[in-house]
Write a protein that holds these residues in place. Structure first.
Motif, mmCIF file in Angstrom:
data_model
loop_
_atom_site.group_PDB
_atom_site.id
_atom_site.type_symbol
_atom_site.label_atom_id
_atom_site.label_comp_id
_atom_site.label_asym_id
_atom_site.label_seq_id
_atom_site.Cartn_x
_atom_site.Cartn_y
_atom_site.Cartn_z
ATOM 1 N N ILE A 21 0.865 -1.111 0.077
ATOM 2 C CA ILE A 21 -0.027 0.069 -0.019
ATOM 3 C C ILE A 21 0.912 1.028 -0.194
ATOM 4 O O ILE A 21 1.847 1.434 0.759
ATOM 5 C CB ILE A 21 -0.729 0.035 1.398
ATOM 6 C CG1 ILE A 21 -1.669 -1.161 1.390
ATOM 7 C CG2 ILE A 21 -1.539 1.326 1.322
ATOM 8 C CD1 ILE A 21 -2.640 -1.307 2.663
ATOM 9 N N ASP A 22 0.777 2.008 -0.792
ATOM 10 C CA ASP A 22 1.300 3.364 -0.836
ATOM 11 C C ASP A 22 0.377 4.579 -1.296
ATOM 12 O O ASP A 22 -0.636 4.196 -1.963
ATOM 13 C CB ASP A 22 2.485 3.362 -1.869
ATOM 14 C CG ASP A 22 3.695 4.444 -1.479
ATOM 15 O OD1 ASP A 22 3.490 5.108 -0.626
ATOM 16 O OD2 ASP A 22 4.607 4.401 -2.440
ATOM 17 N N SER A 23 0.665 5.707 -0.918
ATOM 18 C CA SER A 23 -0.169 6.683 -1.208
ATOM 19 C C SER A 23 0.259 7.391 -2.846
ATOM 20 O O SER A 23 1.632 7.375 -2.784
ATOM 21 C CB SER A 23 -0.263 8.116 -0.410
ATOM 22 O OG SER A 23 1.156 8.443 -0.228
ATOM 23 N N LEU A 30 -4.765 5.515 -3.264
ATOM 24 C CA LEU A 30 -3.855 4.675 -2.845
ATOM 25 C C LEU A 30 -3.531 3.687 -4.064
ATOM 26 O O LEU A 30 -4.328 3.426 -4.904
ATOM 27 C CB LEU A 30 -4.261 3.836 -1.590
ATOM 28 C CG LEU A 30 -4.542 4.332 -0.252
ATOM 29 C CD1 LEU A 30 -5.047 3.509 0.564
ATOM 30 C CD2 LEU A 30 -3.194 5.162 0.363
ATOM 31 N N LEU A 31 -2.222 3.324 -4.168
ATOM 32 C CA LEU A 31 -1.774 2.283 -4.901
ATOM 33 C C LEU A 31 -1.655 0.811 -4.193
ATOM 34 O O LEU A 31 -0.936 1.019 -3.135
ATOM 35 C CB LEU A 31 -0.436 2.537 -5.534
ATOM 36 C CG LEU A 31 0.304 1.438 -6.326
ATOM 37 C CD1 LEU A 31 -0.776 1.248 -7.646
ATOM 38 C CD2 LEU A 31 1.362 1.691 -6.888
ATOM 39 N N LEU A 32 -2.370 0.048 -4.397
ATOM 40 C CA LEU A 32 -2.562 -1.238 -3.827
ATOM 41 C C LEU A 32 -1.758 -2.368 -4.582
ATOM 42 O O LEU A 32 -2.228 -2.127 -5.853
ATOM 43 C CB LEU A 32 -3.959 -1.585 -3.372
ATOM 44 C CG LEU A 32 -4.837 -0.682 -2.592
ATOM 45 C CD1 LEU A 32 -5.975 -1.261 -2.392
ATOM 46 C CD2 LEU A 32 -4.100 -0.516 -1.253
ATOM 47 N N LEU A 38 -2.343 -4.836 -9.746
ATOM 48 C CA LEU A 38 -2.144 -3.419 -9.112
ATOM 49 C C LEU A 38 -3.499 -2.921 -9.206
ATOM 50 O O LEU A 38 -4.262 -2.937 -10.303
ATOM 51 C CB LEU A 38 -0.943 -2.611 -9.663
ATOM 52 C CG LEU A 38 0.527 -3.102 -9.608
ATOM 53 C CD1 LEU A 38 1.218 -2.418 -10.687
ATOM 54 C CD2 LEU A 38 0.804 -2.885 -8.493
ATOM 55 N N LEU A 39 -3.810 -2.046 -8.120
ATOM 56 C CA LEU A 39 -5.154 -1.298 -8.165
ATOM 57 C C LEU A 39 -4.831 0.105 -7.564
ATOM 58 O O LEU A 39 -4.239 0.510 -6.845
ATOM 59 C CB LEU A 39 -6.148 -1.980 -7.087
ATOM 60 C CG LEU A 39 -6.392 -3.154 -7.210
ATOM 61 C CD1 LEU A 39 -5.966 -4.179 -6.122
ATOM 62 C CD2 LEU A 39 -7.966 -3.451 -7.468
ATOM 63 N N ILE A 66 7.219 -4.583 -5.099
ATOM 64 C CA ILE A 66 6.957 -3.371 -5.587
ATOM 65 C C ILE A 66 7.471 -2.290 -4.731
ATOM 66 O O ILE A 66 7.524 -2.439 -3.447
ATOM 67 C CB ILE A 66 5.377 -2.932 -6.027
ATOM 68 C CG1 ILE A 66 5.258 -1.523 -6.450
ATOM 69 C CG2 ILE A 66 4.319 -3.198 -4.546
ATOM 70 C CD1 ILE A 66 3.805 -1.224 -7.055
ATOM 71 N N SER A 67 8.135 -1.289 -5.026
ATOM 72 C CA SER A 67 8.704 -0.169 -4.262
ATOM 73 C C SER A 67 8.599 1.186 -4.847
ATOM 74 O O SER A 67 8.684 1.277 -5.969
ATOM 75 C CB SER A 67 10.138 -0.712 -4.008
ATOM 76 O OG SER A 67 10.816 0.240 -3.288
#
Length: 186
Positions: A21-23, A30-32, A38-39, A66-67
């Motif tokens: 999870i990242d903003s 959010l990127l999930l 990937l969503l 993912i990073s």
């Protein structure tokens, strides 16, 4: 309900195994990442539609890890050992393949970025390569090899501390510390 507060489940079903999870900077998204998708996800509770965009990787394999690479760009490694640059543009995910030199290309076990368009790639041969994206192409910055790292030791997470040390958490093999300035494992 025994005095328990109702908890909203934002996504469910096939999306229950969320692995990242990242903003998304400058938005309420959010990127999930799940094991296969990937969503882009709205975090605005007023919005009627929560999932804005859903995508598989271009090579149709699963997601290894993912990073975040920079502000709204991430680096993704696939189960088929491909690397992709992923950007958010107009509420969509745009994928660009990242080509690495021959021996690294199909041997990626793990990729991690600490931002600033730099990332580390760990290969099946126990080699760590640090790259920086210059003019949209990866440029090798440094290479580290240590015999303790072989395909038997698989990184799970990396962290760079304020002194330039890289901490490497592994699947079942503990924690390692690498002094970047000295190019040595401690």
């Amino acid at each position: 309900e025994n005095g328990r507060k109702k908890v909203k489940k934002w996504i469910g079903g096939e999306y229950e195994s969320v692995t990242f999870i990242d903003s998304v900077s400058g938005s309420k998204q959010l990127l999930l990442s799940t094991e296969s998708h990937l969503l882009l996800f709205n975090i605005d509770e007023v919005s009627q539609k929560s999932i804005v965009y859903k995508s598989n990787l271009p090579d149709s394999s699963g997601i290894k890890n993912i990073s975040r690479l920079s502000k709204n760009t991430w680096i993704v490694s696939s189960l088929d050992n491909h690397l992709f640059n992923v950007k958010v543009e107009n509420s969509k995910l745009v994928f660009t393949p990242i080509a690495l030199p021959g021996e690294v290309e199909n041997n990626v076990l793990f990729v991690q970025s600490f931002g600033l368009n730099k990332f580390w790639v760990f290969t099946q041969a126990g080699v760590w390569n640090e790259y920086k994206i210059l003019e949209d192409k990866p440029t090798l910055v440094s290479t580290v090899f240590d015999p303790i790292f072989s395909s038997k030791i698989v990184p799970n997470v990396l962290f760079e501390d304020n002194e330039g040390n890289i901490w490497i958490g592994t699947f079942g093999s503990g924690l390692y510390k690498f002094a970047l300035k000295r190019s040595a494992f401690l």
